[in-house]
Design a protein around this motif. Structure first.
Motif, mmCIF file in Angstrom:
data_model
loop_
_atom_site.group_PDB
_atom_site.id
_atom_site.type_symbol
_atom_site.label_atom_id
_atom_site.label_comp_id
_atom_site.label_asym_id
_atom_site.label_seq_id
_atom_site.Cartn_x
_atom_site.Cartn_y
_atom_site.Cartn_z
ATOM 1 N N ASP A 1 -48.864 37.734 -52.851
ATOM 2 C CA ASP A 1 -49.241 39.043 -52.511
ATOM 3 C C ASP A 1 -50.893 38.780 -53.516
ATOM 4 O O ASP A 1 -52.381 38.869 -53.322
ATOM 5 C CB ASP A 1 -49.239 40.383 -52.634
ATOM 6 C CG ASP A 1 -47.808 40.596 -51.724
ATOM 7 O OD1 ASP A 1 -47.796 39.938 -50.332
ATOM 8 O OD2 ASP A 1 -47.474 41.600 -51.810
ATOM 9 N N ASP B 1 -53.334 36.239 -52.518
ATOM 10 C CA ASP B 1 -54.110 36.644 -50.503
ATOM 11 C C ASP B 1 -55.391 37.742 -51.879
ATOM 12 O O ASP B 1 -55.732 37.651 -50.789
ATOM 13 C CB ASP B 1 -53.672 37.318 -50.286
ATOM 14 C CG ASP B 1 -52.790 36.530 -49.019
ATOM 15 O OD1 ASP B 1 -52.673 35.460 -49.487
ATOM 16 O OD2 ASP B 1 -50.817 36.353 -48.800
ATOM 17 N N HIS B 2 -54.843 38.622 -51.906
ATOM 18 C CA HIS B 2 -56.153 39.861 -52.587
ATOM 19 C C HIS B 2 -56.920 39.065 -52.977
ATOM 20 O O HIS B 2 -57.988 39.819 -53.522
ATOM 21 C CB HIS B 2 -54.807 40.498 -54.097
ATOM 22 C CG HIS B 2 -56.074 42.365 -54.015
ATOM 23 N ND1 HIS B 2 -56.606 43.414 -53.889
ATOM 24 C CD2 HIS B 2 -56.716 42.280 -55.317
ATOM 25 C CE1 HIS B 2 -57.272 43.477 -53.958
ATOM 26 N NE2 HIS B 2 -57.409 42.948 -55.420
ATOM 27 N N ASP C 1 -43.020 36.733 -53.400
ATOM 28 C CA ASP C 1 -44.010 37.435 -52.799
ATOM 29 C C ASP C 1 -45.247 38.206 -53.346
ATOM 30 O O ASP C 1 -46.023 38.321 -53.444
ATOM 31 C CB ASP C 1 -42.969 38.653 -52.457
ATOM 32 C CG ASP C 1 -42.069 38.051 -51.197
ATOM 33 O OD1 ASP C 1 -42.096 37.003 -50.593
ATOM 34 O OD2 ASP C 1 -40.936 39.083 -51.051
ATOM 35 N N HIS C 2 -45.085 38.949 -54.840
ATOM 36 C CA HIS C 2 -45.485 39.459 -55.371
ATOM 37 C C HIS C 2 -46.962 38.618 -56.197
ATOM 38 O O HIS C 2 -48.316 38.370 -55.769
ATOM 39 C CB HIS C 2 -45.413 40.017 -57.039
ATOM 40 C CG HIS C 2 -46.731 40.661 -57.412
ATOM 41 N ND1 HIS C 2 -46.488 41.596 -57.770
ATOM 42 C CD2 HIS C 2 -46.578 40.630 -59.028
ATOM 43 C CE1 HIS C 2 -48.000 42.256 -58.127
ATOM 44 N NE2 HIS C 2 -47.841 41.121 -59.582
#
Length: 150
Positions: A113, A116-117, A109-110
């Protein structure tokens, strides 16, 4: 002593000479087939020999794999300890299966993220560069007009 023997056996069994020896042994067994009239005893010799060797090699290979895994884990732990990485990840291989699965999910998940960032930042930078290019083009056009008018 058994560790040294297992390591030496593992190293030797991975060499081309060991393979050549095994092929030679099988060829010798096949050539002796007509001599022994392809008897059940003749067949039993190769079946028993290969079963014993396979059984013993399982332990030799497992020993080698365990040692390689432990050495790799020690190296990774050292890199974690000397880096800015989270020291809480040292020795996570000792967690229960469900704990390790949950940690893997959290890290995935990290990573998603972070990806995506980074993608958002890349798009934002691209838009900024396009806007800046457009602004530079307009300035250049205006400069040319001023130069042409003068």
């Amino acid at each position: 002593m058994s560790t040294r023997f297992a390591n030496a056996l593992s190293k030797q069994s991975g060499k081309p000479g060991a393979f050549a020896f095994a092929v030679g042994a099988i060829l010798l067994w096949a050539v002796t087939g007509p001599i022994f009239d392809f008897s059940e005893t003749w067949q039993l010799v190769v079946n028993t020999g290969t079963t014993i060797i396979t059984f013993l090699m399982v332990f030799v290979l497992q020993n080698s794999q365990n040692r390689d895994s432990a050495a790799l884990q020690a190296k990774l732990d050292e890199l974690i300890l000397i880096s800015a990485a989270e020291n809480e990840y040292v020795e996570i291989e000792k967690l229960e299966e469900h704990e390790l699965e949950r940690l893997t999910e959290l890290l995935e998940d990290h990573a998603r993220d972070a990806h995506d960032h980074a993608l958002h930042r890349k798009i934002s930078n691209s838009v900024d560069k396009s806007a800046q290019s457009e602004q530079n083009r307009r300035r250049e056009t205006a400069r040319r007009r001023v130069t042409a008018a003068a």
